[in-house]
Scaffold this motif. Structure first.
Motif, PDB file in Angstrom:
ATOM      1  N   ASN A   1      54.632 -19.914 -19.604  1.00 19.26           N
ATOM      2  CA  ASN A   1      53.749 -20.453 -18.534  1.00 19.26           C
ATOM      3  C   ASN A   1      54.352 -19.660 -16.869  1.00 19.26           C
ATOM      4  O   ASN A   1      53.646 -19.414 -15.438  1.00 19.26           O
TER       5      ASN A   1
ATOM      6  N   GLN B   1      51.024 -13.081 -20.525  1.00 20.87           N
ATOM      7  CA  GLN B   1      50.514 -13.808 -21.654  1.00 20.87           C
ATOM      8  C   GLN B   1      49.805 -13.343 -23.007  1.00 20.87           C
ATOM      9  O   GLN B   1      49.912 -13.643 -24.196  1.00 20.87           O
ATOM     10  N   SER B   2      48.538 -12.437 -22.657  1.00 19.75           N
ATOM     11  CA  SER B   2      47.975 -11.925 -23.886  1.00 19.75           C
ATOM     12  C   SER B   2      48.454 -10.988 -24.630  1.00 19.75           C
ATOM     13  O   SER B   2      47.916 -10.742 -25.824  1.00 19.75           O
TER      14      SER B   2
ATOM     15  N   LEU C   1      48.101 -12.887 -28.422  1.00 16.34           N
ATOM     16  CA  LEU C   1      46.924 -13.333 -28.492  1.00 16.34           C
ATOM     17  C   LEU C   1      47.009 -12.976 -30.058  1.00 16.34           C
ATOM     18  O   LEU C   1      47.125 -13.455 -31.088  1.00 16.34           O
TER      19      LEU C   1
ATOM     20  N   LEU D   1      48.127 -21.556 -18.669  1.00 18.48           N
ATOM     21  CA  LEU D   1      47.154 -20.580 -19.277  1.00 18.48           C
ATOM     22  C   LEU D   1      46.215 -20.786 -19.814  1.00 18.48           C
ATOM     23  O   LEU D   1      45.378 -21.576 -20.013  1.00 18.48           O
TER      24      LEU D   1
ATOM     25  N   GLN E   1      44.335 -18.698 -24.750  1.00 17.02           N
ATOM     26  CA  GLN E   1      46.035 -19.013 -24.956  1.00 17.02           C
ATOM     27  C   GLN E   1      46.523 -20.107 -25.498  1.00 17.02           C
ATOM     28  O   GLN E   1      46.878 -20.304 -26.756  1.00 17.02           O
ATOM     29  N   ARG E   2      45.852 -20.950 -24.880  1.00 17.70           N
ATOM     30  CA  ARG E   2      46.222 -22.311 -24.732  1.00 17.70           C
ATOM     31  C   ARG E   2      45.640 -23.211 -26.553  1.00 17.70           C
ATOM     32  O   ARG E   2      46.085 -23.905 -27.663  1.00 17.70           O
TER      33      ARG E   2
ATOM     34  N   ARG F   1      45.510 -21.198 -29.854  1.00 16.30           N
ATOM     35  CA  ARG F   1      46.291 -20.938 -30.217  1.00 16.30           C
ATOM     36  C   ARG F   1      47.273 -21.756 -30.601  1.00 16.30           C
ATOM     37  O   ARG F   1      47.824 -20.834 -31.682  1.00 16.30           O
TER      38      ARG F   1
END
Length: 349
Positions: free
Chosen positions: A118, A125-126, A129, A167, A171-172, A174
């Motif tokens: 984070n 962050q993506s 995915l 996040l 994202q969380r 997953r």
């Protein structure tokens, strides 16, 4: 002797997992429930989110799991200037061939350690995915398969700390489970001083299982039987989060699937080829809580998602052996036993 494509027996599973567990516990002092949860997620083909304050061993846990299994490992240090291509890879033009050549990124490993996930921007962050959900990466219109087994073990600091980005919900969702390590007990911290006072125990950690062994164990977990009553119980628990007055976002259908997969892995670790409601209850907090968003009023009342899940567990009738529903479940402590009932940085009783 089993071949690569055969399923391992439950005896082989418990024997192999016990070796990995002992290897990890040689590094992680006084946290057997956290080690067990990480192994449960590995066998359930999920990804693990480790959230806690700095210095309690988040990265050490991820490295201990990765080094205990003989597989490819890559570590990504998430920073604000990290780019998505640093994770997935990039196509580079080759002057001699006069064509583009794909250079794989750090995501192309069997165990990927995302340290302080984070601290990177939501754009970076993506990049995780697609890989976390579909186990592939698409670059310039071409899809590249990721190795098997594939697991992301990510660490993050609480969002209240400086320099962090929350996040996104996608994202969380997953991550199969979230665990908080917490501060060790005084006895465990004294042992840690003896063990870690000189060289790091990670330096002496040797693989005790191979990647193809883990693949066979995963096939064994897939074959664990789940009765219709247990499946309905899992659906009822997840559905209760969607209409709870203290939550503005409940758990998704992916959460139901993750809860059932984790329960099957937990049953296999216990030496059973069938699931019990206890397996679902024990993992409900760790699997569901990080996906839930409390309402503003619940936050003012200091109501946490973990408390809501424990309340739902108490109110939802547990299926009985006859196939019906019994009385509502009592306060179930196993959510804490799997590392889900504790706030980051809190000390266990």
């Amino acid at each position: 002797m089993t071949t690569y494509d055969d399923r391992a027996s439950l005896t082989d599973l418990t024997t192999t997992v016990d070796r990995v567990r002992r290897s990890m516990e040689a590094v992680i002092e006084g946290k057997p429930e956290v080690v067990r949860l990480s192994l449960t997620v590995l066998l359930a083909e999920g990804h693990l989110l480790i959230e806690d304050v700095p210095g309690v061993g988040k990265t050490m846990l991820a490295k201990a799991l990765a080094r205990s299994v003989d597989c490819s490992v890559r570590r990504i240090q998430f920073t604000p200037d990290l780019l998505p291509s640093d994770i997935t890879g990039v196509s580079i033009y080759d002057q001699q061939r006069r064509d583009f050549e794909f250079k794989p990124g750090a995501i192309f490993a069997q165990v990927v350690i995302g340290d302080e996930i984070n601290r990177a921007s939501p754009k970076t962050q993506s990049a995780l995915l697609e890989s976390m959900e579909e186990r592939q990466v698409t670059i310039d219109g071409h899809s590249y398969e990721l190795p098997d087994p594939f697991m992301v073990v990510a660490t993050q600091n609480p969002v209240e700390m400086e320099g962090t980005y929350p996040l996104p919900e996608a994202q969380r969702d997953r991550f199969m489970a979230r665990v908080s390590i917490g501060y060790p007990s005084a006895e465990a911290e004294l042992r840690m001083l003896d063990v870690h006072g000189g060289l790091s125990p990670l330096d002496d950690l040797q693989p005790v299982a191979h990647a193809h062994d883990i693949v066979k164990l995963i096939e064994t977990v897939r074959a664990v039987h789940v009765a219709e009553a247990v499946r309905r119980y899992a659906v009822q628990l997840v559905a209760a989060t969607r209409g709870h007055p203290d939550l503005r976002l409940g758990a998704s259908p992916r959460a139901t699937l993750h809860l059932l997969r984790a329960a099957k892995a937990s049953a296999a670790l216990a030496g059973r080829d069938y699931c019990l409601p206890d397996d679902v209850q024990a993992l409900a907090v760790a699997v569901l809580a990080h996906r839930l968003l409390p309402t503003a009023q619940a936050q003012l009342n200091r109501r946490t998602a973990e408390q809501v899940v424990l309340e739902i567990l108490q109110q939802t009738p547990v299926p009985t052996a006859s196939g019906g529903s019994g009385a509502p479940a009592p306060a179930y402590p196993a959510g804490q036993a799997y590392g889900g009932g504790q706030q980051p940085g809190a000390r266990r009783p």
